[in-house]
Design a protein around this motif. Structure first.
Motif, PDB file in Angstrom:
ATOM      1  N   ALA A  69      36.401  31.725  38.148  1.00 18.66           N
ATOM      2  CA  ALA A  69      38.133  32.287  38.252  1.00 18.66           C
ATOM      3  C   ALA A  69      38.335  33.459  37.531  1.00 18.66           C
ATOM      4  N   GLY A  70      37.252  33.779  37.156  1.00 23.23           N
ATOM      5  CA  GLY A  70      37.017  34.954  35.701  1.00 23.23           C
ATOM      6  C   GLY A  70      37.581  35.162  34.716  1.00 23.23           C
ATOM      7  N   ALA A  71      38.269  32.976  34.601  1.00 20.25           N
ATOM      8  CA  ALA A  71      38.932  32.596  33.333  1.00 20.25           C
ATOM      9  C   ALA A  71      38.634  32.335  32.215  1.00 20.25           C
ATOM     10  N   ARG A  72      39.176  32.788  31.063  1.00 19.79           N
ATOM     11  CA  ARG A  72      38.397  32.614  29.653  1.00 19.79           C
ATOM     12  C   ARG A  72      38.508  31.699  28.984  1.00 19.79           C
ATOM     13  N   PHE A  73      37.087  30.588  28.787  1.00 22.93           N
ATOM     14  CA  PHE A  73      37.454  29.313  28.079  1.00 22.93           C
ATOM     15  C   PHE A  73      37.211  28.859  26.479  1.00 22.93           C
ATOM     16  N   VAL A  74      37.922  27.954  26.379  1.00 25.29           N
ATOM     17  CA  VAL A  74      38.385  27.721  25.202  1.00 25.29           C
ATOM     18  C   VAL A  74      38.142  26.367  25.194  1.00 25.29           C
ATOM     19  N   HIS A  75      37.358  26.494  24.380  1.00 23.22           N
ATOM     20  CA  HIS A  75      37.043  24.907  24.706  1.00 23.22           C
ATOM     21  C   HIS A  75      37.072  24.160  22.600  1.00 23.22           C
ATOM     22  N   ALA A  76      37.772  23.649  23.008  1.00 23.97           N
ATOM     23  CA  ALA A  76      38.598  22.788  22.116  1.00 23.97           C
ATOM     24  C   ALA A  76      40.019  22.510  22.140  1.00 23.97           C
ATOM     25  N   ARG A  86      56.041  31.352  21.903  1.00 20.15           N
ATOM     26  CA  ARG A  86      55.075  31.745  22.438  1.00 20.15           C
ATOM     27  C   ARG A  86      54.163  31.588  22.370  1.00 20.15           C
ATOM     28  N   GLN A  87      53.285  30.378  22.094  1.00 20.09           N
ATOM     29  CA  GLN A  87      51.614  30.665  21.698  1.00 20.09           C
ATOM     30  C   GLN A  87      51.381  29.184  21.960  1.00 20.09           C
ATOM     31  N   VAL A  88      49.805  28.813  22.069  1.00 20.55           N
ATOM     32  CA  VAL A  88      49.334  27.604  21.947  1.00 20.55           C
ATOM     33  C   VAL A  88      48.442  27.513  20.839  1.00 20.55           C
ATOM     34  N   VAL A  89      49.024  26.141  19.605  1.00 18.71           N
ATOM     35  CA  VAL A  89      48.332  25.948  18.146  1.00 18.71           C
ATOM     36  C   VAL A  89      46.687  25.788  18.877  1.00 18.71           C
ATOM     37  N   VAL A  90      46.102  25.923  18.267  1.00 19.56           N
ATOM     38  CA  VAL A  90      44.763  25.467  19.075  1.00 19.56           C
ATOM     39  C   VAL A  90      43.748  25.279  17.787  1.00 19.56           C
ATOM     40  N   HIS A  93      40.436  27.513  16.236  1.00 25.89           N
ATOM     41  CA  HIS A  93      41.005  28.486  16.884  1.00 25.89           C
ATOM     42  C   HIS A  93      42.069  29.630  17.183  1.00 25.89           C
ATOM     43  N   ALA A  94      42.317  30.801  17.212  1.00 22.84           N
ATOM     44  CA  ALA A  94      43.764  31.747  17.101  1.00 22.84           C
ATOM     45  C   ALA A  94      44.604  30.762  18.041  1.00 22.84           C
ATOM     46  N   PRO A  95      45.376  31.090  17.494  1.00 21.04           N
ATOM     47  CA  PRO A  95      46.600  30.622  18.540  1.00 21.04           C
ATOM     48  C   PRO A  95      46.231  32.189  19.809  1.00 21.04           C
ATOM     49  N   VAL A  96      46.553  31.061  20.647  1.00 23.74           N
ATOM     50  CA  VAL A  96      46.575  31.309  22.465  1.00 23.74           C
ATOM     51  C   VAL A  96      48.006  32.137  23.022  1.00 23.74           C
ATOM     52  N   PRO A  97      48.132  33.262  22.490  1.00 24.49           N
ATOM     53  CA  PRO A  97      50.214  33.300  23.249  1.00 24.49           C
ATOM     54  C   PRO A  97      49.747  33.646  25.020  1.00 24.49           C
TER      55      PRO A  97
END
Ligand SMILES: Cc1cc2nc3c(=O)[nH]c(=O)nc-3n(C[C@H](O)[C@H](O)[C@H](O)COP(=O)(O)OP(=O)(O)OC[C@H]3O[C@@H](n4cnc5c(N)ncnc54)[C@H](O)[C@@H]3O)c2cc1C
Length: 373
Positions: A69-76, A86-90, A93-97
């Motif tokens: 899908a061309g998606a970035r994969f964050v395994h966390a 407007r961000q996800v705290v992970v 891992h750095a927060p994902v906006p």
């Protein structure tokens, strides 16, 4: 660049990833944040316990699907949604906006509802850990002692799991000197909500398999060696497997989202949160406003294509589609005798053909998303 972020590799998000693989959205970047690298397909969970499917069968490789899908994969694990920033705290891992966020994070087992369950019960997911523990328990068979396995919960998952355990135990050699007793502690009634004929067929199927059925009382406590019912009965259990009610993931309430009285995210027919146009969700973690439905994988599956389309439309500023949950759906419950009970529109049959059909549908689903390429 529009940042579209998906949390959880649940059934609905598989459709979103597939849709973006088929037709990328220019000007958008997709990110998948997932705790698990492989998504288990719910329909095949019992078959992976029983050995009908390989332990690593019935799973979808999320990293590979995300790459397609061309998606970035964050395994966390995502821990909180900070809607102000407007961000996800992970975790780790750095927060994902995000500009658009979608949740398909399922449920957590409600172990708090039964005393001792958190300490003593076996939890089915993740399935690999469960199978390891189960196999450890069955490994010593043949020592003359009988093992008692008690499945707590008389819903579809409990019914299928009891059969799966029966089949698994029957496959272990050297049973003759001891053996395994499987009991289904079904609470007040087996398959409540299913028409009477369906319940009759289910009882017969348990009987055929030699699975003891205990009804009429809920489990209230799990001890290291017993399941205690509300009427005082005690069922001996070297292992208790709890498949009762689902609880909402903490993250929803912790993030200050609009949740119902049980903590599930309230969503409109567009699959948007009640109070937030940029927040979408699907699957077991939601309550559909005005459309009460049970928690089942079938709804996550049906919501998937609508969710995929609406994320795309929202990114393009177009009007959104409305999801209408079907009131009737085919439920197929596999047993350990090579048959399945098919339920739909108040009708119920038990046959080998239904088992074959379920197997075909389930394998087809996994193959669709896990093409091995
Ligand atoms: C033994 C058993 C048998 C079942 N059989 C059936 C059946 O035959 N038919 C049926 O319709 N249903 C069945 N169910 C129910 C079915 O499993 C669920 O309804 C279905 O899986 C829900 O799908 P979902 O998309 O909501 O989420 P899930 O499939 O639960 O996926 C959610 C995903 O999100 C991930 N996640 C959660 N929180 C986070 C976080 N904070 N950060 C990152 N990732 C996160 C999880 O790790 C998980 O991978 C069964 C359940 C069990 C236990």
């Amino acid at each position: 660049m529009t940042e579209i972020v998906l949390i959880g590799g649940g059934h609905a998000h598989l459709f979103v990833l597939e849709a973006f693989a088929r037709a990328p959205l220019p000007g958008a970047r997709l990110t998948l944040i997932t705790r698990e690298a492989f998504a288990p397909y719910s329909g095949m969970l019992p078959g992976r316990v029983s050995g009908q499917y390989a332990i690593d069968g019935g799973e979808i490789d999320l990293k590979r699907l995300a790459a397609r899908a061309g998606a970035r994969f964050v395994h966390a694990s995502a821990t909180t949604i900070d809607r102000g920033l407007r961000q996800v705290v992970v975790e780790g891992h750095a927060p994902v906006p995000y500009d658009l966020l979608s949740l398909d994070i399922g449920i957590v087992p409600d172990v708090a509802a039964i005393a001792g369950a958190a300490e003593h019960a076996l939890i089915v997911k993740p399935i690999s850990t469960f199978r390891r523990k189960l196999d450890g328990l069955l490994a010593g068979l043949g020592d003359g002692r009988t093992r008692d396995l008690v499945v707590v919960g008389g819903g579809p998952a409990g019914f299928e799991l009891a059969h799966a355990l029966r089949l698994r135990a029957d496959g272990v050699p050297a049973q003759a000197k001891g053996g395994v007793r499987v009991t289904l502690a079904a609470g007040r009634e087996l398959l409540g909500g299913v028409p009477a004929r369906g319940r009759r067929l289910a009882r017969r199927s348990l009987d055929d398999a030699g699975i003891a059925l205990v009804e009429g009382a809920r489990a209230v406590r799990i001890d290291p060696d017993a399941v205690i019912l509300e009427d005082g009965r005690s069922l001996g259990a070297q292992a208790a497997i709890v498949t009762t009610r689902a609880a909402a993931p903490d993250m929803l309430g912790r993030s200050g989202l609009a949740v119902d009285e049980r903590g599930f995210l309230k969503v409109r027919p567009t699959l948007q949160a009640e109070d937030d146009d940029s927040l979408f969700a699907a699957g077991d973690c939601v309550t559909l406003l005005g459309q009460h439905r049970p928690k089942a994988g079938v709804f996550a599956v049906r919501e998937g294509p609508v969710l995929a389309e609406n994320l795309r439309r929202a990114a393009e500023g177009r009007a959104l589609r409305r999801y209408r949950a079907q009131s009737q759906y085919l439920m197929l419950l596999a047993d350990s005798r090579g048959k399945a009970i098919a339920l739909r529109n108040g009708l119920a049959i038990r046959s080998r053909l239904a088992f074959w059909l379920k197997d075909r549908i389930d394998r087809g689903f996994v193959d669709r998303f896990d093409d091995g390429s």
